[in-house]
Design a protein around this motif. Structure first.
Motif, PDB file in Angstrom:
ATOM      1  N   GLU A  95     -15.569  12.445 -12.825  1.00 44.33           N
ATOM      2  CA  GLU A  95     -14.527  12.399 -11.837  1.00 44.33           C
ATOM      3  C   GLU A  95     -13.916  13.779 -11.678  1.00 44.33           C
ATOM      4  OE1 GLU A  95     -11.840   9.218 -12.582  1.00 44.33           O
ATOM      5  OE2 GLU A  95     -10.332   9.904 -11.184  1.00 44.33           O
ATOM      6  N   HIS A 156     -12.067   8.399  -4.156  1.00 42.74           N
ATOM      7  CA  HIS A 156     -11.902   7.197  -4.961  1.00 42.74           C
ATOM      8  C   HIS A 156     -10.427   6.790  -4.999  1.00 42.74           C
ATOM      9  CE1 HIS A 156     -10.429   6.359  -9.043  1.00 42.74           C
ATOM     10  NE2 HIS A 156     -10.222   7.629  -9.167  1.00 42.74           N
ATOM     11  N   ASP A 206     -11.752   1.273 -11.059  1.00 46.27           N
ATOM     12  CA  ASP A 206     -11.051   2.291 -11.848  1.00 46.27           C
ATOM     13  C   ASP A 206     -10.629   1.713 -13.204  1.00 46.27           C
ATOM     14  OD1 ASP A 206     -10.272   4.895 -12.292  1.00 46.27           O
ATOM     15  OD2 ASP A 206      -8.337   4.697 -11.311  1.00 46.27           O
TER      16      ASP A 206
HETATM   17 ZN   LIG Z   1     -11.039   7.243 -12.471  1.00 45.30          ZN
END
Ligand SMILES: [Zn+2]
Length: 260
Positions: A95, A156, A206
């Motif tokens: 990420e 995201h 997540d």
């Molecule tokens: Zn994350």
């Protein structure tokens, strides 16, 4: 059975240390067949790779340095991650991103680290998983530059406005990731949910964060993907399988069939 992909789950988190077998079994049982595990730093990437080796038909690794993990020695951190990337491979760089909400003070360093990893995305020809907290316009501006316009990826946990969604969609290399925020009363706005282009929307949890209502505040896990899917189906007045199909097709496109 419906087929879903969780494009963002941190199963390497210690919240899953004792029961990841059960967590993955529950995901499979509701049709979440594939799970992408983004590492956050040079340390947790090893756990990510272990899990992906153990569950090689379900879990896929993304490697990168999270904006909240950028340290004084970020050049060393990046070097270590790049070595791992070259040795083990990954399906995405992530990420990565910029966070002006929790980590405003390190934004200058975050920018250097983000740019370096966008360079990797180009060099290794991989999509990016982007964390953009209070920084959507900054992130989009970076991805609109000639240098990085060719980078593909997903914003995201998309938290943007209608205008920011429109700007994101103007860049045809980008998608948005939708998770628990879509189910929160004070989360993603309904007009944004209604405006999503589902052919460029991917599902995510997540995990262990951002569990969808009614699990809000508890540990999130990939098996909750259909909870968010149901919310999306309701808002869009679509059958659940249409949401599953569109978002899964989008995810396969994002990862270029690697996780099919
Ligand atoms: Zn994350």
């Amino acid at each position: 059975m419906l087929h879903w992909i969780d494009t963002h789950a941190h199963l390497q988190d210690e919240a899953f240390a004792s029961d990841y077998d059960a967590v993955i079994a529950r995901a499979q049982a509701v049709g979440v067949k594939k799970i992408v595990l983004p590492a956050c730093n040079e340390k947790d990437q090893h756990r990510v790779l272990e899990l992906c080796a153990e569950y090689s038909t379900t879990c896929y690794a993304a490697l990168g340095l999270h904006p909240g993990e950028v340290g004084e020695d970020f050049e060393q951190q990046l070097a270590e991650i790049q070595r791992t990337l070259e040795k083990q491979g990954a399906i995405a760089i992530g990420e990565i991103g910029l966070d002006a909400f929790h980590y405003q003070d390190s934004l200058d360093k975050q920018l250097l680290v983000f740019e370096q990893q966008l360079e990797w995305a180009k060099y290794y020809n991989l999509p990016v998983l982007i964390h953009a907290r209070n920084t959507i316009d900054l992130v989009l501006a970076k991805l609109e530059t000639r240098e990085f316009r060719s980078v593909t990826g997903v914003l995201h946990a998309f938290e943007g406005t209608l205008e920011q969604l429109a700007r994101t969609m103007k860049n045809d290399n980008l998608m948005v990731g939708i998770g628990g925020l879509a189910t929160f009363k004070n989360g993603l706005k309904e007009d944004v949910l209604r405006a999503l282009d589902l052919s460029r929307t991917v599902m995510e949890t997540d995990s262990p964060y951002l569990a969808p209502t009614p699990h809000r505040g508890k540990r999130n896990e990939p098996a909750y993907i259909p909870v968010t899917g149901t919310r999306l189906a309701e808002v869009r007045a679509l059958p659940l399988d249409a949401v599953a199909q569109s978002t899964t097709t989008a995810a396969l496109q994002l990862f270029r069939g690697v996780i099919a």
